[in-house]
Design an enzyme around this catalytic site. Structure first.
Site: not given
Ligand SMILES: NC(=O)c1ccc[n+]([C@@H]2O[C@H](COP(=O)([O-])OP(=O)(O)OC[C@H]3O[C@@H](n4cnc5c(N)ncnc54)[C@H](OP(=O)(O)O)[C@@H]3O)[C@@H](O)[C@H]2O)c1
Length: 322
Positions: A13-14, A40, A101, A133, A163-164, A199, A228
């Site tokens: 959902t994220g 969710s 990582r 990212c 969005s990051g 990082k 980015h």
């Molecule tokens: N955004 C980027 O550009 C990017 C790039 C590279 C890496 N990342 C990494 O990817 C990860 C997620 O990033 P995001 O940007 O997608 O975050 P986000 O939009 O906040 O989404 C987080 C997701 O994780 C779920 N979640 C949170 N805590 C959880 C738990 N304890 N058990 C199971 N599910 C859980 C949430 O579910 P609910 O909806 O139920 O809360 C949601 O689906 C992070 O580690 C981030 O560092 C992100």
């Protein structure tokens, strides 16, 4: 067929998870399950022409042994809890958090740069880490320059979209006055550097296998929704003209060179799979210096797409062993 493999998206959902589902549907995967937190669980999420039930990502569900490969985008502490359970049940795991990582023995993979490393995970506990990212597009650009002329040092300034930082930050930007948005460095501090800057240095060194590479970064969040950008100053050991650098990058996989008057922007990169590179010119402050500018979609090549490419290397590796 890899598209018939049983795939689980944890964090579906994220911000990254929803893009992951979209890319998997586009690529023809049809045996996909969606997992998220208890918040969710029970809701439905779009997938291709239909939708999927969101299941709660409990250790029991992820440890049931009925999924071939999980893609995790849940944050570091949840990954530390859930990835080992899924791995112990025999699944391959691609983790997008920073949990694995920089841990010795775990491959940190950008398929175009060091894809062969992913297969090492099949000899261990099947866990592969997806880089930060900003690291992913940077290494796509540095690799061909290094192979030709040898990297001596790298300086980077990043301009990272909200969005990051996840779906909540995107929602916040959509509802605030962007002229009042603080141009913050919203990371924690590791000495004089932010953890994001640390990082970027450590991950780039690990992927390029240049443990001593001098790399100095300043990372900044900007009020942009997706995409980015990075200003990069590269010093090389052997002379390299800007035209030669541009030709190398034109031939590099997943890189698209833009010539003036076009240049990379987050808007041009958003929704695209390639890293856009432009403004390739001499760095007049260095003897063998090249300056360039890049933009990439942090949710696609910076996260979801790169992870799916790793997953496909793993699935193909398993199919080849069978
Ligand atoms: N955004 C980027 O550009 C990017 C790039 C590279 C890496 N990342 C990494 O990817 C990860 C997620 O990033 P995001 O940007 O997608 O975050 P986000 O939009 O906040 O989404 C987080 C997701 O994780 C779920 N979640 C949170 N805590 C959880 C738990 N304890 N058990 C199971 N599910 C859980 C949430 O579910 P609910 O909806 O139920 O809360 C949601 O689906 C992070 O580690 C981030 O560092 C992100």
């Amino acid at each position: 067929m890899t598209t018939q493999s049983r795939i689980g998206i944890v964090g579906a959902t994220g911000a990254v998870g929803t893009v992951t589902l979209g890319l998997l549907a586009e690529r023809g995967y049809d045996n996909v399950r969606a997992f998220a937190s208890a918040r969710s669980a029970g809701s439905r999420i779009a997938f291709g022409e239909g939708d999927l039930l969101v299941e709660e990502a409990t250790p029991e569900a992820l440890g049931a042994g009925d999924v071939d490969l999980f893609l995790f985008s849940v944050g570091t502490s949840a990954s530390r809890e859930l990835v080992p359970v899924a791995s112990a049940a025999g699944a391959m795991c691609v983790d997008k958090s920073s949990a694995y990582r920089l841990v010795d023995g775990y491959p940190l993979v950008v398929p175009e740069v060091n894809g062969a490393r992913a297969l090492e995970a099949l000899e261990r506990d099947r866990i592969v880490a997806n880089p930060n990212c900003c690291t992913i597009p940077l290494t796509c650009v540095l690799k061909p320059l290094h192979e030709e002329a040898g990297l001596a040092r790298v300086r980077v300034s990043t301009y990272q979209s909200v969005s990051g930082a996840g779906a909540q930050r995107m929602d916040a930007l959509a509802h605030e006055d962007p002229t009042r948005h603080d141009l913050v460095m919203d990371w924690t501090w590791e000495g004089d550097d932010s953890d994001e800057e640390a990082k970027l240095r450590a991950e780039t060194r690990k992927i390029l296998e240049l443990p001593e590479l001098p790399l100095s970064a300043t990372c900044v969040r900007v009020p942009v929704m997706v995409g980015h950008s990075e200003a990069v100053w590269v010093e090389v050991e052997r002379p390299l003209s800007p035209d030669e650098a541009a030709e190398l990058l034109r031939d590099a996989p997943s890189v698209r060179v833009l010539d003036l008057p076009s240049f990379p922007t987050p808007a041009a990169a958003a929704g695209e799979d390639e890293v856009l590179v432009g403004r390739i010119r001499r760095d007049t402050a260095a003897e063998n210096g090249i300056a360039l500018y890049l933009s990439s979609d942090n949710l696609r090549k910076g996260a979801a797409l790169n992870a799916i490419q790793i997953a496909e290397l793993l699935l193909e590796g398993v199919a080849a062993q069978a």
